[in-house]
Scaffold this motif. Sequence first.
Motif, PDB file in Angstrom:
ATOM      1  N   ILE A 148      31.395 -25.936  48.452  1.00  0.00           N
ATOM      2  CA  ILE A 148      32.811 -26.241  48.164  1.00  0.00           C
ATOM      3  C   ILE A 148      33.406 -25.188  47.246  1.00  0.00           C
ATOM      4  O   ILE A 148      34.465 -24.636  47.511  1.00  0.00           O
ATOM      5  CB  ILE A 148      32.938 -27.644  47.531  1.00  0.00           C
ATOM      6  CG1 ILE A 148      32.586 -28.714  48.561  1.00  0.00           C
ATOM      7  CG2 ILE A 148      34.357 -27.865  47.015  1.00  0.00           C
ATOM      8  CD1 ILE A 148      32.514 -30.109  47.985  1.00  0.00           C
ATOM      9  N   VAL A 149      32.682 -24.921  46.151  1.00  0.00           N
ATOM     10  CA  VAL A 149      33.204 -23.959  45.177  1.00  0.00           C
ATOM     11  C   VAL A 149      33.418 -22.607  45.843  1.00  0.00           C
ATOM     12  O   VAL A 149      34.440 -21.947  45.639  1.00  0.00           O
ATOM     13  CB  VAL A 149      32.268 -23.854  43.962  1.00  0.00           C
ATOM     14  CG1 VAL A 149      32.667 -22.684  43.074  1.00  0.00           C
ATOM     15  CG2 VAL A 149      32.284 -25.140  43.170  1.00  0.00           C
ATOM     16  N   SER A 150      32.461 -22.193  46.662  1.00  0.00           N
ATOM     17  CA  SER A 150      32.590 -20.897  47.315  1.00  0.00           C
ATOM     18  C   SER A 150      33.814 -20.854  48.217  1.00  0.00           C
ATOM     19  O   SER A 150      34.596 -19.905  48.204  1.00  0.00           O
ATOM     20  CB  SER A 150      31.336 -20.595  48.141  1.00  0.00           C
ATOM     21  OG  SER A 150      30.243 -20.440  47.263  1.00  0.00           O
TER      22      SER A 150
ATOM     23  N   GLN B  92      27.994 -26.091  45.815  1.00  0.00           N
ATOM     24  CA  GLN B  92      28.144 -24.641  45.821  1.00  0.00           C
ATOM     25  C   GLN B  92      29.021 -24.193  46.977  1.00  0.00           C
ATOM     26  O   GLN B  92      29.844 -23.293  46.851  1.00  0.00           O
ATOM     27  CB  GLN B  92      26.776 -23.962  45.919  1.00  0.00           C
ATOM     28  CG  GLN B  92      26.900 -22.447  45.884  1.00  0.00           C
ATOM     29  CD  GLN B  92      25.582 -21.767  45.584  1.00  0.00           C
ATOM     30  OE1 GLN B  92      24.523 -22.373  45.718  1.00  0.00           O
ATOM     31  NE2 GLN B  92      25.656 -20.507  45.169  1.00  0.00           N
TER      32      GLN B  92
ATOM     33  N   ARG C  10      36.479 -22.741  48.099  1.00  0.00           N
ATOM     34  CA  ARG C  10      37.721 -22.782  47.302  1.00  0.00           C
ATOM     35  C   ARG C  10      37.958 -21.461  46.569  1.00  0.00           C
ATOM     36  O   ARG C  10      39.091 -21.026  46.418  1.00  0.00           O
ATOM     37  CB  ARG C  10      37.653 -23.928  46.297  1.00  0.00           C
ATOM     38  CG  ARG C  10      37.707 -25.322  46.941  1.00  0.00           C
ATOM     39  CD  ARG C  10      39.124 -25.718  47.231  1.00  0.00           C
ATOM     40  NE  ARG C  10      39.232 -26.861  48.117  1.00  0.00           N
ATOM     41  CZ  ARG C  10      39.586 -28.095  47.719  1.00  0.00           C
ATOM     42  NH1 ARG C  10      39.829 -28.328  46.458  1.00  0.00           N
ATOM     43  NH2 ARG C  10      39.705 -29.049  48.590  1.00  0.00           N
ATOM     44  N   THR C  11      36.871 -20.839  46.134  1.00  0.00           N
ATOM     45  CA  THR C  11      37.015 -19.571  45.425  1.00  0.00           C
ATOM     46  C   THR C  11      37.570 -18.497  46.366  1.00  0.00           C
ATOM     47  O   THR C  11      38.425 -17.696  45.982  1.00  0.00           O
ATOM     48  CB  THR C  11      35.677 -19.120  44.824  1.00  0.00           C
ATOM     49  OG1 THR C  11      35.191 -20.158  43.987  1.00  0.00           O
ATOM     50  CG2 THR C  11      35.819 -17.846  44.010  1.00  0.00           C
ATOM     51  N   VAL C  12      37.089 -18.530  47.599  1.00  0.00           N
ATOM     52  CA  VAL C  12      37.598 -17.577  48.580  1.00  0.00           C
ATOM     53  C   VAL C  12      39.105 -17.823  48.796  1.00  0.00           C
ATOM     54  O   VAL C  12      39.914 -16.893  48.825  1.00  0.00           O
ATOM     55  CB  VAL C  12      36.838 -17.695  49.915  1.00  0.00           C
ATOM     56  CG1 VAL C  12      37.549 -16.916  51.014  1.00  0.00           C
ATOM     57  CG2 VAL C  12      35.420 -17.174  49.737  1.00  0.00           C
ATOM     58  N   LEU C  13      39.458 -19.105  48.910  1.00  0.00           N
ATOM     59  CA  LEU C  13      40.871 -19.458  49.044  1.00  0.00           C
ATOM     60  C   LEU C  13      41.680 -18.943  47.862  1.00  0.00           C
ATOM     61  O   LEU C  13      42.756 -18.373  48.022  1.00  0.00           O
ATOM     62  CB  LEU C  13      41.021 -20.976  49.122  1.00  0.00           C
ATOM     63  CG  LEU C  13      40.921 -21.611  50.502  1.00  0.00           C
ATOM     64  CD1 LEU C  13      40.915 -23.126  50.380  1.00  0.00           C
ATOM     65  CD2 LEU C  13      42.085 -21.166  51.382  1.00  0.00           C
ATOM     66  N   LEU C  14      41.108 -19.148  46.671  1.00  0.00           N
ATOM     67  CA  LEU C  14      41.779 -18.712  45.438  1.00  0.00           C
ATOM     68  C   LEU C  14      41.976 -17.200  45.481  1.00  0.00           C
ATOM     69  O   LEU C  14      43.073 -16.684  45.210  1.00  0.00           O
ATOM     70  CB  LEU C  14      40.925 -19.104  44.223  1.00  0.00           C
ATOM     71  CG  LEU C  14      41.551 -18.867  42.847  1.00  0.00           C
ATOM     72  CD1 LEU C  14      42.768 -19.749  42.651  1.00  0.00           C
ATOM     73  CD2 LEU C  14      40.519 -19.138  41.758  1.00  0.00           C
ATOM     74  N   GLY C  15      40.894 -16.502  45.888  1.00  0.00           N
ATOM     75  CA  GLY C  15      40.991 -15.043  45.984  1.00  0.00           C
ATOM     76  C   GLY C  15      42.073 -14.632  46.963  1.00  0.00           C
ATOM     77  O   GLY C  15      42.851 -13.704  46.711  1.00  0.00           O
TER      78      GLY C  15
ATOM     79  N   VAL D 176      45.470 -15.217  45.311  1.00  0.00           N
ATOM     80  CA  VAL D 176      45.718 -14.186  44.310  1.00  0.00           C
ATOM     81  C   VAL D 176      46.111 -12.887  44.986  1.00  0.00           C
ATOM     82  O   VAL D 176      47.048 -12.198  44.578  1.00  0.00           O
ATOM     83  CB  VAL D 176      44.474 -14.000  43.402  1.00  0.00           C
ATOM     84  CG1 VAL D 176      44.604 -12.748  42.556  1.00  0.00           C
ATOM     85  CG2 VAL D 176      44.258 -15.227  42.546  1.00  0.00           C
TER      86      VAL D 176
END
Lengths: 647, 383
Positions: A14-16, A12, A18-23, A26
Motif C-alpha cells: 500500500i505504502v509503495s 508495504q 501510494r508513494t508512487v502516486l504521491l511522486g 508532486v
Amino acid sequence: MVSVNAHDPERQEIVSRRTVLLGGGVSLLFAGIGARLYQLQIAEHQKYLDLAQNNQFNKRILTPLRGEIVDRFGAPLASNRKNFRVLLVPEQARDVDAALDKISQITPVSEDRRARILREIRRRGAFTPVQIADNLSWEDFSRINFQLPHLAGVLPDVGETRDYPYGAEAAFVIGYVGAVTERDLAAQESDDERTLLRQPGFKVGREGLERTYEKELRGGAGAMNVKINAHGRVIEEMADSAVPPVQGKTLALTIDAELQAHAMQVLSVPGERMPDEPQSAAAVVIDVVTGDILVLASTPAFNPNDFNVGINPELWKELNESPYKPLLNKPLSGVYPPGSTFKLISAVAAQRAGVKPSETAYCPGRMWYGNRYFHCWKRGGHGTVNMKDALKHSCDVYFYEIAKTLDIDLLAETARDFGLGQTYELGISGQQRGVVPDRDWKKQYFAGNPAQQPWFQGETLSCIIGQGYVTSTPLQLAVMAARVATGRAVRPRLVRAVGELVLPAPEAPLIDVDHDYLDIVRAGMNAVTNEWGTAARSRLEDEDWQMAGKTGTSQVYQITAEDRARGLQEPEDLPWARRDHALFVSYMPYENPRYACSVVVEHGIGGSRAAGPKARDIMKAVAEKDPASKQPLDPRTLARAPGPRES
Amino acid sequence: MSSIILPGRRRGVRDKFSRLHWPLIILLTMIAGAGVVTLYSVAEGNWEPWALKHGLRYVAALGLMVGIAMVPIRYWMALAYPIYFAALIALALTPLIGVVNMGARRWIEFGGLQFQPSEAMKIGLVLGLARYYHGLRAEQVSHILYLIPPTLMVAAPVGLIFIQPDLGTALLLGATGAIIIFVAGLSWRIGLAGILGGVAAAYGAYRFDILKEYQVNRILTFLDPERDPLGQGYHLLQSKIALGSGGLDGKGFMEGTQSQLKFLPEMQTDFIFTIFGEEFGFVGAIGLLLVYLAIIFTGLSIAMSTKLHFARLTTTGVVATFTLYVLINTGMVMGLAPVVGVPLPLVSYGGTVMLTIMAGFGFVMSAHVHRDQDMYRSGDSIG
C-alpha cells in the motif's frame, strides 16, 4: 499494542503504491511550476524585460480634496481652487541654486523663501519633490512649462489650494490652514497619514473650524501605480489600478454668509464723530429657537487667503501689533465689562430677591454709599423710577438701591443662568469665560491677599451695573438676550452638519425662574427702543419686527479731576484706548422672539450712539431676509466630486 | 574491521557512515550552496549579513542530520510519541509563556534559547503519525474508529498554531498530516469526504470571521491580485517583473537590476527564488527545481525500500513537508499560491527552518542507514 507482522507485505505494498502516486502528483505540480516559469521567463520575457529595463513602478499618493465649509444655505465659505505651482526634485536638478535662479527669472523667489526651500530639501531628502512656487498666474505657469527642457528637475503641477471666497468676512468662523509642521507629523496616528501630510504643499487646519474639524475635513488619500523612467519622470499612469482619494466631509454651518458679510460691513462703518478711527467691533446674531449662530462678526479682520499661501512676515507683524487686534476673535475671545446690558440680569436677580417691579426709587443723579458717591450716568438724575423705567432709561441709582441689600451670590447665579461665565461647544478654541464674580470667586482670585478676600457690599454696587469684576464676551451677551427673550437656556451652535450627519439642535430647557420676572425685563427692553428709551434712535419701524434692546456703556478709564483741569471736555478727547466700550443687546420680534443680537464697539463711547445703530442695521437685514423661515441646506443633497487627482 | 556482522549486534559507526546516502547529501549541499550564492548577491556582494552565516548554519545542521542518522530508527520510533507530546505541550504553553514577535506569539524561551514550538511540531507530527500507523494493520487504517486518534493528532497542533496566528504553518502542517494518512492507506472515499469537510470548514472560517482580516485579504488577493494593486499585488507584480525579465539565461550573478533596486520586501527570505530566477534565468531556476525534485524522489525511494513501517511513513512525511515548502514558496512568488510567508527550504535565510528540514532528513537518513532493520530483527547482514 497491536502485534505487527514484521514482514508485512500488504502494508508495504500500500505504502509503495501510494508513494508512487504521491511522486506522480508532486511531478505534476513541479511541471506546473516549471510551466509558469516558462510563461514568465520565456513566453512573456520581452514584456517583463520592457517593464524592468525602461520603467519602474512607483506608488503615488493621490491627495484628497479638502472638505468644503458651507453656510446654512450651502454657499461656500471655504472651498478649493486650482493652484498652479512648481515643484523641484532636488536629486534631478543637481544644482538646486542654479535651478532656483532660473525660476526666479520668471517668478520671483524671495531670499526668505529660498532659505525655507533649502531647509526643506535638507529635511526631506533629495528624492521628495519640494514646492518652490505656487499660486502662479496662468501666464507665468505657461512660461515655466515652455522653458521646461532647460529646467532639469523642475516639475510643473496643478494642485488644489484652499480658497476662502468671503475672505476676511468669515475669517473668524472658518480659521485657516497652514503648512505641515514636524509636530503635526508626530501627532498622526498612522504612517499612511504621515505620507499624506508629507505631500508637497499639503496643508492642515491651523485655526478655527479648519483646525477643530481637521480629521473630518482632510479626507482619505488615494493611491495609484505610475510608471517612471530612469530619471524619475512619470511616463504612464496606471489609472486602472488607482484607488481614488476620498474628499473630506463637508461642514455645513449655521452661519448665513449674506448676513455675515452685511454685518461685517456695518461694523466697519466709522463712528459719526470719529471718521478716522477704525472700528474695532464684534457682532453676534443667533436664532433664539435653535441656537443657530447666523452672524459671528469681528472687525478688523485678517484675510485667511493670506495665510493659506504662506503669510509674509511684514503683514504678520502688522496684524500682531495693531491696537485693533485683527487676529483676536472678538465675539468669542474678547472680554468686556457688560455695562448696563447686565441690568437685564440685575432686574431678574432683584425680583428673585423679592423686589417688586412696581417699587420705586428716587434718583437724584448720585448716591452716597460707604465712603463715596456712586454716580448715575445722567448727572441730573432720573427722579422717581420703577423697574421698567430704570431699564428704559438705564438708571444706575435704582440698581444701586437694590444692590445695597442684594446677595452677590444670587446675582452671580442669575448671571450664569442667563449664559454668562461659561463657554459653548462651537468647535472654535480660545473662547473666554469672562468673570461672573461671587464670594467663592473672590476668595480664589485674592488667594494671596486675605484682606481682600471677603466680599464688600460696595462691590455689588459696581457689579449690578455690569462694571467692577464682571466681564463677558459678545457671544455671551447674545445668549443672554436670547435667554431673556425665550426664558429658555438657549445654547448657541455653529456647525449644523458634518458630512451627511445633521446634528440635532442643542437642548434649551426652561430656565428655573418665575417667568413673570422676565415679562417686566422684556417690557423694559421694548421701552428702550420703542418708547423713547435710551435707544429710541435704533428703533425698527417694521410693525412685524419690533426690536427690544438694551444699551450699555462700559467704563474703561475714569475721567479724573486732573483730566478736566487739563481741558478734557468730551469723551472723544481721550485717547482711543481709554474711551468707554459701547454695547447693545437686542432681540426681535418683541412679541414672538426669533433673533437675538449683541454688538460691542470697542472704545465706541456710547451704547446708544455707537452700538445701537449698528445692531439696528444688522437686525434690519436679518428681518428682511428672515433666514429662519427658509429651508436650510440638506447636506445629503451635496454632490461629492471625487475622481483621482494628482498631488 | 570484519565484514561479517553478527546477528543482533549493532553496526559500527564507521560502517554506518559508509551506508549514508551520499548522493542525497550532495543534493542537499547543492541547494544550500545556491542559497549562499543568492544571499551573497542580495547583500550586494557581501558575505555579511547573510551568506556566511547561512553556510555555517548549513554545516552545523548537516552535522545534526548525520548525528540523527547514526541512531537506529527503532530508537527514534520509541521516542516518537514523547517527541510529539513534548512539542504539543510546548505549543499549548506558547500563548501563556511565549514571546511576542512581529505581532504574533510564536516563540518560547527555553534555557536562554528561543525556539518555535510550531517548528518542532513539524517533526513531532510526522514521527507521531508514523508511530501510530506503525501499530495498525492494513485493514484497520480505514476503520472509522482508528481514524479518530490521528485526526485529533493533526487537529490539535493545527488549531493551536492557527490561533497564534500563523495561517501558513497551520495549513502546511495540516497538509503534511493529510499526506501521511493518505500514504498510510486511507480509503479514497474517506479521503475525499475529508477534503470536502476541510473546504466546508475553510468556508465557515471565512464566513464567521475566524480569520484575521489580513489573512482573508491575502487569500482574496491571491484569488484576484487586481484587488490590491498597491499592497500584496504590488509585491507580486514586482516579483513577476524580476523573474520575467531574467529570461532564458538570466541577467547574471549580482546583475539582477530589479532585485538590487529593492523593489521587493523580504528578499533574503520569502522572495529569494525571485532573485535567483532573475539572475540565473529559466535555466538556473529549472535547474534548482530539478535538484529539489531529485531530493524528493530520492526520499520517496528510500521510503519504499525501507523495511520498518514507521521508517517508511516518517520518510514520506519529511519529504512531504519539504515538498510543500518548495511548491508553496515558488508558487507564491509567481502568483500561483497566496503570499503566506513560507520560505524556500535551505535557500531562504533563517536558522530555525533549516534546522527543522535537516533534522527531518536526519530521520530519512537513519531510515536509509537502518533500512534492513525491522521491529524484531535488527542487524541483518546484507553481505
